[in-house]
Design a protein around this motif. Structure first.
Motif, short mmCIF file in Angstrom:
data_model
loop_
_atom_site.label_atom_id
_atom_site.label_comp_id
_atom_site.label_asym_id
_atom_site.label_seq_id
_atom_site.Cartn_x
_atom_site.Cartn_y
_atom_site.Cartn_z
N ARG A 50 47.12 44.76 56.85
CA ARG A 50 47.14 44.86 55.18
C ARG A 50 45.72 44.44 54.60
NH1 ARG A 50 51.88 40.88 53.51
NH2 ARG A 50 52.19 42.45 51.57
N ALA A 51 45.56 44.62 53.45
CA ALA A 51 44.26 44.34 52.86
C ALA A 51 44.52 43.43 51.57
CB ALA A 51 43.59 45.62 52.47
N VAL A 52 43.36 42.66 51.33
CA VAL A 52 43.39 41.90 50.15
C VAL A 52 42.22 42.30 49.26
CG1 VAL A 52 42.18 39.90 51.12
CG2 VAL A 52 43.46 39.40 49.08
N ILE A 53 42.32 42.55 47.89
CA ILE A 53 41.43 42.94 47.14
C ILE A 53 40.96 41.33 46.27
CG2 ILE A 53 40.54 44.23 45.20
CD1 ILE A 53 42.94 46.11 45.69
N LEU A 54 39.70 41.08 46.30
CA LEU A 54 39.32 39.90 45.52
C LEU A 54 38.46 40.11 44.35
CD1 LEU A 54 37.88 37.86 48.64
CD2 LEU A 54 39.94 37.80 47.76
N MET A 55 38.98 39.57 43.39
CA MET A 55 38.36 39.87 42.02
C MET A 55 37.48 38.69 41.43
SD MET A 55 40.75 40.37 38.33
CE MET A 55 41.84 38.98 38.80
N TYR A 56 36.43 39.16 41.30
CA TYR A 56 35.35 38.55 40.78
C TYR A 56 35.04 38.99 39.50
CZ TYR A 56 34.39 36.44 45.47
OH TYR A 56 34.21 35.56 46.91
N HIS A 57 34.22 38.12 38.60
CA HIS A 57 33.71 38.65 37.29
C HIS A 57 32.02 38.04 37.20
CE1 HIS A 57 38.01 38.73 36.19
NE2 HIS A 57 37.71 39.43 35.44
N ARG A 58 31.93 36.83 37.39
CA ARG A 58 30.58 36.24 37.26
C ARG A 58 29.96 35.40 37.92
NH1 ARG A 58 29.15 35.23 30.99
NH2 ARG A 58 27.32 35.74 31.95
N VAL A 59 28.77 35.38 38.29
CA VAL A 59 28.05 34.35 39.36
C VAL A 59 27.03 33.64 38.53
CG1 VAL A 59 26.84 34.10 41.52
CG2 VAL A 59 28.46 35.90 41.28
#
Length: 341
Positions: A33-42
Motif C-alpha cells: 500500500r501507499a500513503v500520500i502525505l499532504m503538505y502546504h507550507r514550509v
C-alpha cells in the motif's frame, strides 16, 4: 492542556518507535500500500509569526528536513510516474509514499524546494492557478489579516467590525491569542456560499486599517518562472482549480471551468499536461469526480485520511495531513503516518 497532550503523545510515540512497534505497524498497515502525505507550507520562525495561515498547514524547514530523512530511510518515495503506474495496475511496493503540496505557496520554492533538491526526493505541487504570478492571496489570509488590523487599530470602527464577527473580547488578548481567535472564526466561514463569503471579505477588508495588509509578502504564491525552474528538478505540478473555490459549493458550469481552465493554465505556461487533480478543501462528489475524469485527469486527491492500493477509487485518493505540531519529531511523524495521532 495542549502542551500536556503533546508531551504525552510524543512520549508514547518515542516508546513505540524505539521498541520497534511502529515498524511492525508499518509492515502491517502499508504492506503493498501507499500513503500520500499532504503538505502546504514550509515556513521559518519569523515567517510563521508574520503569516496569517492556519498552523495546521505549516511545518518549519528543520522539521521538514528531518521528515525527508525519515522517509528516505524507512519508506519508498515515489515519483509521479511511478505512483500512477502502480495506481493503475500494479501493486504498490510496501511502505510507498507520495509527497504532495497544496496551493502553490511561494515558500514551496524558497524553503521546501532547496531541501527536496538536497535530499534528491520528488514531490507534486498542486497549483491554484489563479494565484500564480500575481499579488492575489487566499481569502482566509486576507480576512484574517484584515481582522488582525482591526485588533491593532482598537478604534471605534475597528471594534464594531470585530463585534459583528463575535470577536469583541479579543482586545485584552496578546497578539498570538488574538490571531488564534481570528483563525478560529475564519475557519468556520469555509462552508458559506461563495457570494456571501466574498461580500464578507470585501466589506471587512475595505473597512479595516491598512496595518492589516503589511504581511501579505509572507502569504504570497509562486510565479510561473519559479514553477518552470522547479519542474526541471523532479518536482511535478498538478491542478488545484483556478480560484480555489469549493467545487461542491458553486454552480456546475463554474466548477467545470475551474477544473478545465486550471489544466489549460499549466499547459499554456510550458509544462506537461498534468495528470493529477486536487479538490480544493478536499470537497467532492460523484458529479465533480466525473468532471475531473472527463477533463482528462487520471486521478484526484481528497483530504480524507487513509491509505491507498491499486484497487482504490482513483478519483477519491486519501491523504495524511502533515503539520508542525503533530510531527516535529521522527517518532511523532511516523505515528502520524501510521494513523495513531
Amino acid at each position: 492542556m495542549d502542551r500536556l497532550k503533546y508531551w504525552i503523545k510524543n512520549g508514547i510515540a518515542h516508546l513505540l518507535f524505539y521498541t520497534g512497534v511502529l515498524f511492525l505497524l508499518k509492515w502491517i498497515r502499508l504492506r503493498k500500500r501507499a500513503v500520500i502525505l499532504m503538505y502546504h507550507r514550509v515556513l521559518k520562525e519569523d515567517e510563521r509569526r508574520g503569516s496569517f495561515s492556519h498552523p495546521g498547514i505549516i511545518v518549519d524547514p528543520d522539521t521538514f528536513s528531518r521528515q525527508l530523512d525519515c522517509l528516505h530511510k524507512y519508506f519508498r518515495v515515489l515519483t509521479q510516474t511511478e505512483f500512477l503506474q502502480h495506481l493503475e495496475g500494479r501493486n504498490f511496493p510496501s511502505s510507498s509514499v507520495l509527497l504532495t503540496f497544496d496551493d502553490g505557496w511561494l515558500d514551496n520554492y524558497t524553503n521546501a524546494f532547496p531541501i527536496l533538491k538536497e535530499k534528491g526526493l520528488p514531490a507534486i505541487i498542486f497549483l491554484a492557478t489563479g494565484f500564480i504570478g500575481n499579488e492575489k492571496i487566499f481569502w482566509q489570509e486576507r480576512l484574517a489579516a484584515s481582522l488582525f488590523g482591526c485588533f491593532l487599530d482598537r478604534g471605534e470602527k475597528a471594534r464594531k467590525i470585530l463585534g459583528r464577527c463575535g470577536l469583541e473580547n479579543i482586545g485584552a488578548m496578546s497578539d498570538e491569542e488574538a490571531k488564534k481567535a481570528i483563525r478560529t472564526f475564519v475557519s468556520f466561514q469555509k462552508e458559506q456560499d461563495q457570494d456571501t463569503l466574498r461580500s464578507l471579505v470585501e466589506e471587512i477588508t475595505e473597512s479595516s486599517s491598512s496595518a492589516s495588509r503589511e504581511s501579505h509578502g509572507v502569504d504570497k504564491f509562486l510565479d510561473w518562472k519559479q514553477v518552470q525552474e522547479m519542474s526541471g528538478h523532479s518536482l511535478f505540478f498538478g491542478c488545484h482549480s483556478v480560484h480555489h473555490h469549493i467545487l461542491t459549493h458553486i454552480p456546475p458550469e463554474v466548477a467545470v471551468r475551474e477544473i478545465r481552465e486550471s489544466k489549460k493554465a499549466i499547459e499554456d505556461n510550458g509544462l506537461k499536461s498534468p495528470p493529477l487533480f486536487c479538490y480544493p478543501n478536499g470537497n467532492h462528489n460523484d458529479r465533480i469526480k466525473e468532471e475531473v475524469a472527463r477533463a482528462g485527469f487520471r486521478a484526484a486527491m481528497s483530504t480524507i485520511p487513509g491509505y491507498i492500493d491499486s484497487s482504490t477509487d482513483r478519483y477519491g485518493l486519501r491523504r495524511i495531513n502533515i503539520h508542525q505540531h503533530i510531527s516535529n519529531s521522527t517518532p511523532l511523524f511516523m505515528a502520524r503516518i501510521l494513523g495513531l495521532f
